[in-house]
Motif scaffolding. Sequence first.
Motif, PDB file in Angstrom:
ATOM      1  N   TYR A  21       0.830  -1.203   0.000  1.00 28.03           N
ATOM      2  CA  TYR A  21       0.000   0.000   0.000  1.00 28.03           C
ATOM      3  C   TYR A  21       0.867   1.256   0.000  1.00 28.03           C
ATOM      4  O   TYR A  21       0.559   2.233  -0.701  1.00 28.03           O
TER       5      TYR A  21
ATOM      6  N   ALA B  19      -8.021   8.359   2.317  1.00 24.10           N
ATOM      7  CA  ALA B  19      -9.189   7.486   2.205  1.00 24.10           C
ATOM      8  C   ALA B  19      -9.381   7.016   0.768  1.00 24.10           C
ATOM      9  O   ALA B  19      -9.656   5.837   0.518  1.00 24.10           O
ATOM     10  N   GLU B  20      -9.232   7.931  -0.188  1.00 24.20           N
ATOM     11  CA  GLU B  20      -9.399   7.524  -1.585  1.00 24.20           C
ATOM     12  C   GLU B  20      -8.268   6.601  -2.021  1.00 24.20           C
ATOM     13  O   GLU B  20      -8.495   5.629  -2.758  1.00 24.20           O
TER      14      GLU B  20
ATOM     15  N   GLU C 137      -6.713   4.425  -0.247  1.00 24.85           N
ATOM     16  CA  GLU C 137      -7.010   3.090   0.279  1.00 24.85           C
ATOM     17  C   GLU C 137      -8.081   2.395  -0.558  1.00 24.85           C
ATOM     18  O   GLU C 137      -7.974   1.196  -0.845  1.00 24.85           O
ATOM     19  N   ARG C 138      -9.107   3.149  -0.956  1.00 22.81           N
ATOM     20  CA  ARG C 138     -10.167   2.560  -1.784  1.00 22.81           C
ATOM     21  C   ARG C 138      -9.622   2.113  -3.128  1.00 22.81           C
ATOM     22  O   ARG C 138      -9.961   1.028  -3.624  1.00 22.81           O
ATOM     23  N   LEU C 139      -8.777   2.924  -3.754  1.00 16.73           N
ATOM     24  CA  LEU C 139      -8.205   2.584  -5.053  1.00 16.73           C
ATOM     25  C   LEU C 139      -7.331   1.339  -4.948  1.00 16.73           C
ATOM     26  O   LEU C 139      -7.367   0.462  -5.823  1.00 16.73           O
ATOM     27  N   TYR C 140      -6.564   1.240  -3.869  1.00 13.93           N
ATOM     28  CA  TYR C 140      -5.686   0.084  -3.686  1.00 13.93           C
ATOM     29  C   TYR C 140      -6.494  -1.196  -3.542  1.00 13.93           C
ATOM     30  O   TYR C 140      -6.189  -2.219  -4.160  1.00 13.93           O
ATOM     31  N   GLU C 141      -7.539  -1.140  -2.744  1.00 18.06           N
ATOM     32  CA  GLU C 141      -8.354  -2.327  -2.516  1.00 18.06           C
ATOM     33  C   GLU C 141      -9.100  -2.752  -3.783  1.00 18.06           C
ATOM     34  O   GLU C 141      -9.279  -3.944  -4.043  1.00 18.06           O
ATOM     35  N   ARG C 142      -9.503  -1.796  -4.580  1.00 15.49           N
ATOM     36  CA  ARG C 142     -10.328  -2.116  -5.749  1.00 15.49           C
ATOM     37  C   ARG C 142      -9.511  -2.526  -6.963  1.00 15.49           C
ATOM     38  O   ARG C 142      -9.941  -3.395  -7.738  1.00 15.49           O
TER      39      ARG C 142
ATOM     40  N   ASP D 273      -9.151   7.563 -10.303  1.00 11.65           N
ATOM     41  CA  ASP D 273      -9.521   8.285  -9.085  1.00 11.65           C
ATOM     42  C   ASP D 273     -10.736   9.181  -9.329  1.00 11.65           C
ATOM     43  O   ASP D 273     -11.379   9.109 -10.386  1.00 11.65           O
TER      44      ASP D 273
END
Length: 277
Positions: free
Chosen positions: A154, A168-169, A171-176, A257
């Motif tokens: 990450y 926060a964004e 983290e969301r991009l990494y997970e998705r 993003d």
Amino acid sequence: MPSSFEHAQIRHANLTGRIPVVFVHGLWLLPTSWERWAQVFAEAGFAPVTPAWPSAPPAGAAPAGTAPARTAGEVAGHFADLIGGLDRRPAVVGHCTGGLLAQILAGRGLACAAVAISPAPVQGALPLPISPPRAPVRGPADQAVAGSAVPLTYDQFRHAFANAVDEAEAERLYERFAVPAPGVPPLQAAAAFDPWSEPEVDPTAKDRGPLLLMSGEMDRIVPWAVAHASYEKQVRNEHHLTEILEMPGRGHSLTVDGGWREVCGTALTFIQRFVDA
């Protein structure tokens, strides 16, 4: 060889009779990173095709998964075979290494128009990135890992891809989106100054088609100097228009993003200038 899913996309594109748009994702991302783009282009009258790299991890694969390594030449051949199954010559849109592949395919006369977003450097394009992405594969010393798939942590993803968005964004991009990537192509791109390196682009091809290069102002992997070096090679083409633009305040994650729609709209507008959907 295209997968069954890709064959289905090709058949659908041919049945529609519309001009296809082939989206080529880059390293450490999934083809699902283009889903929203595909919807926008479909609504504009195109037939989107979102293939994966050969033997890439399936959608939803965990960032710690594995994938066979591929050279840039092998991957370009895979996409060339896929395009060969289309009834109409497509537009090609690529990001990062996908942007390099888009230029390779355009140079082979396989694209009616091309957009290369934050493209990995073409053969002979200097300088290399000023701020390295801190990825696991960075140079000859890392050849031992070049034959396997390499994940980003990450922290590496945050530094290299998502530096222009909030935590926060990121983290969301990494997970998705983040998945392991072959270790070979980054080494080839790092050797782009070598005239015999494999990522060969023909910028003077008569049937290359119009080309747009895009760069993010805050991109740490492909900063403006690198993208502009590619432009300086491509603009030598006497047969087709070559343009470049910089997206203010954007990093390497600009295709996925929160600001993706502006980038998508810019690419669509460019293609629509030359292609009647």
